[in-house]
Structure formats: C-alpha cells, structure tokens
Design an enzyme around this catalytic site. Sequence first.
Site, PDB file in Angstrom:
ATOM      1  N   ALA A  96       4.049  13.750   3.600  1.00  0.00           N
ATOM      2  CA  ALA A  96       2.640  13.271   3.887  1.00  0.00           C
ATOM      3  C   ALA A  96       2.784  12.143   4.496  1.00  0.00           C
ATOM      4  CB  ALA A  96       2.022  13.438   2.739  1.00  0.00           C
TER       5      ALA A  96
ATOM      6  N   PHE B 253       8.480   4.435   3.141  1.00  0.00           N
ATOM      7  CA  PHE B 253       8.265   3.566   4.318  1.00  0.00           C
ATOM      8  C   PHE B 253       7.332   2.469   3.904  1.00  0.00           C
ATOM      9  CE2 PHE B 253       9.406   7.452   6.691  1.00  0.00           C
ATOM     10  CZ  PHE B 253      10.734   6.965   6.916  1.00  0.00           C
TER      11      PHE B 253
ATOM     12  N   PHE C 274       0.930  -1.200  -0.232  1.00  0.00           N
ATOM     13  CA  PHE C 274      -0.138  -0.004  -0.076  1.00  0.00           C
ATOM     14  C   PHE C 274       0.804   1.144  -0.125  1.00  0.00           C
ATOM     15  CE2 PHE C 274      -2.859   2.928   2.327  1.00  0.00           C
ATOM     16  CZ  PHE C 274      -3.910   3.149   1.553  1.00  0.00           C
TER      17      PHE C 274
ATOM     18  N   GLN D  65       5.351  -6.867  45.892  1.00  0.00           N
ATOM     19  CA  GLN D  65       4.050  -6.275  45.895  1.00  0.00           C
ATOM     20  C   GLN D  65       3.814  -5.204  44.696  1.00  0.00           C
ATOM     21  OE1 GLN D  65       2.512  -3.366  48.888  1.00  0.00           O
ATOM     22  NE2 GLN D  65       1.160  -5.201  49.332  1.00  0.00           N
TER      23      GLN D  65
ATOM     24  N   GLU E 243      -0.286   3.526  10.081  1.00  0.00           N
ATOM     25  CA  GLU E 243      -1.529   3.564   9.583  1.00  0.00           C
ATOM     26  C   GLU E 243      -2.319   4.743  10.575  1.00  0.00           C
ATOM     27  OE1 GLU E 243      -3.804   0.189   8.748  1.00  0.00           O
ATOM     28  OE2 GLU E 243      -2.135  -0.975   8.518  1.00  0.00           O
TER      29      GLU E 243
END
Length: 400
Positions: A130, A156, A123, A283, A367
């Site tokens: 942008a 990317f 994709f 704890q 995304e």
Amino acid sequence: MNVPVSEDFQNLLDRVRQFVQNTLEPISLQVEADAEIPETIVDQIRALGLFGMPVPKAFGGLELTTMEEIRIYEEITQTNACYRSRIGTSNGIGSMGIVYDGTDEQKQHYLPRIASGQWTTSFALTEPDAGSDASHIRMSAVLDGDAWVLNGNKVFITNADAAQLFTVIAVTDEEKGTRGGVTAFIVERGVPGFSIGPGDVKMGLKGSHTHELVFKDCRIPRENVIGGMEKVGQGFKTAMQVLDKGRLSMGACALGASQKMMELCIDRVREKIAAGTPKDQLQTVQFALADMATQIFAARQMLYHAAWLKDQGRGVTREASMVKVFCTEMASRIADSALEIFEADGCLTRNRIEMFLRDVRLYRIYEGTSEIQRIIISRDLLKNQNPEHRGRTATAGMPD
C-alpha cells in the site's frame, strides 16, 4: 502574485536564505558523499526555529502560515534536498495530525518538544502493498483492555532513525475500511514490540534516511489515538488532511530545486558566451532557458494561489494535487534540460545537476505519485457539477 509579508517573517526568510548560501550549500556535496547531515548543522536548524514552523506559538512554535512555510521550503531546497527532508517531515506529515486533531493534553505534551527540535516526528502510512493508495493499508490495531495492539509493517519511513515520535495509520475495523475503519495513533520510540529496520539504500536524498518499521504485538495506551477515543475510525480523514498540506510542500521543494537548476544553467550559458561561443550557436539552449523560466513562473503562481486558499480556510484537496503533479513533473523536465545544457559535465556530481536530477525524481513519488494525484483531481472534477465555477470564484480576494 504580490505576496505581502510581515517584517518578522521577512527577517526570518533573509536569515534562512543566508544560512542556505553560507552554511548548507558549501557542504552539500560532502553531505551527499557521507549520506549524513552533521549534527552541528541540525543544531543550527533548531536554533532558527525551523522544526516548529507550523506549530502554534502557544506551544513554542513559529506558527507560520502555509504561504510562509512554503516560502521557507523554496529557499532550503535550492541546495541538497536532504536538509528540507530532515525538518519537513517533522513539520508536516509527522506532526500536523496532532496540530489538527490532537487533544489538548496531546498538544501540550508533544508539541513543545517537536517545536524545539528536541523530538523529531515521522509519518508511518506506506506499507509493502500500500503505497500511494492509502486505502489498501493492512496494518491492524486491536483494542485489548486499556491498550491497542499493533501488528504490521510500514516501509520507506523518512527520518525513522532520528524520530522519537511516530504518527502511525492502522486499520481498526476492516469492514468499514477508509469510511470509519482507519485510525491514527501516536507511537513513541522504544515501545516494546516496535522495532526499526536497517536504512534503505536509495538513488537520491542520500542524507535523508528511510527505514522499515516493524510492529509485532506492540501495545500502546488507548489514549494514544490522535484526538482521543472519539477519533477512532477517523484516521483516514486525518491522513488526507495532512497530505493536502504535504503536497503543497512537495510543490515548493520542486520549485526551489527548479529555480536553482535554472540559475546554474544561466551561469553555464554565460560562461560559454564569455569563452567565445557565438550566440547563434546557443539558440536552442536559450530557448530551453526561456521554457524553464516560463514553467517556473507558472508553477509559482499555482503554488502560491493554492497556499493562499488554504490559509483562507478553503479545502484544497484538488488544488494540492494539481500543484503536486505540475510542480514535481516540471522539476524533472527542467533537470533533463539542465543535463543537456551541461552536456557531459552534467554527469559530474560536483556540478550538482545529476544530484538534483536524482532527487527531484523522488518528488514525483513522495506523498502520492502523479498517477494518484490525477485520480484525485479527476474524481473531484466528476463529482463537482460546475467545476469551472469553483475555479473562478476561488480567486476572489486574492492579492494582486
């Protein structure tokens, strides 16, 4: 939330769980060191049918629901995140544009190859200027006779080195912008004018590769618009529809990683107790485990609810963004806590905590960043006259 599943899907889920435990996890650190998934492993993923999870059965896919698909991702991401990335992009944002909006001819030509794993898809939306704000893309596509001419760069892009098919988002009318001026295209590998740059060196997901795509007077047939020429200008709508599902997938990835980190921490605390460390000295650590379990429980209900809504045909843009921001930020908090529980040993890759910490941090960027998700959520709230009413009615008919 009781999620009923079919016998066929339960069998698939069991096979995937065994595959993760017996095949993927034992070599996860080697994949991290080599920055490469062995092709023999990819072949086994193909054999399971996992490259065709959302693809309709008519085209050779499994036709899983959104709920079923996120359950698979939840299992796969309990090991090295790159395995999911190898199939997830192809299953999701890489091919869903064709599944949602493709012409019959496009579906018949491409989907069987995608479902079989013969072709991997990518994709291509992000550009140097942008990233999360897709409305700022500048890559152009100009119609010249019977061809579109593409110019610009994408960056990317996951699985670019392995992909044979790319969904490319470009501007076809600058004046209209996102309101009718952005179009989604199908671009095959090897088209003249289209080249792939060297792989990026990243902080995480080392076995999953990203690259720059360069388009220089790249000519593709006019019919390569996803959905045909009548869909020119509708690419932004296609991209946003695809991203809604992708954001649910990111939530599932973050959830799976969080579950595994919590289990590793539980084992670590049990080892300390077995070695004689008094429980009262642990704890703070026990409280951290309780917080992990609480956040994971909340995240799972949110994710499953949103997936169920999508499977009912509801719009889930707001819910998908809520899932994305909550689950991914939760995973980073759990990774931080896990590192503290493991102390200095958490910095050792062999204990896997530091690998998870690097990988889940990237989920907050993929995304759409958390900031972009908050913009989407707030815009939806402000345009909805009675947002609380929407939230109440959305639960009607949900499984218990």
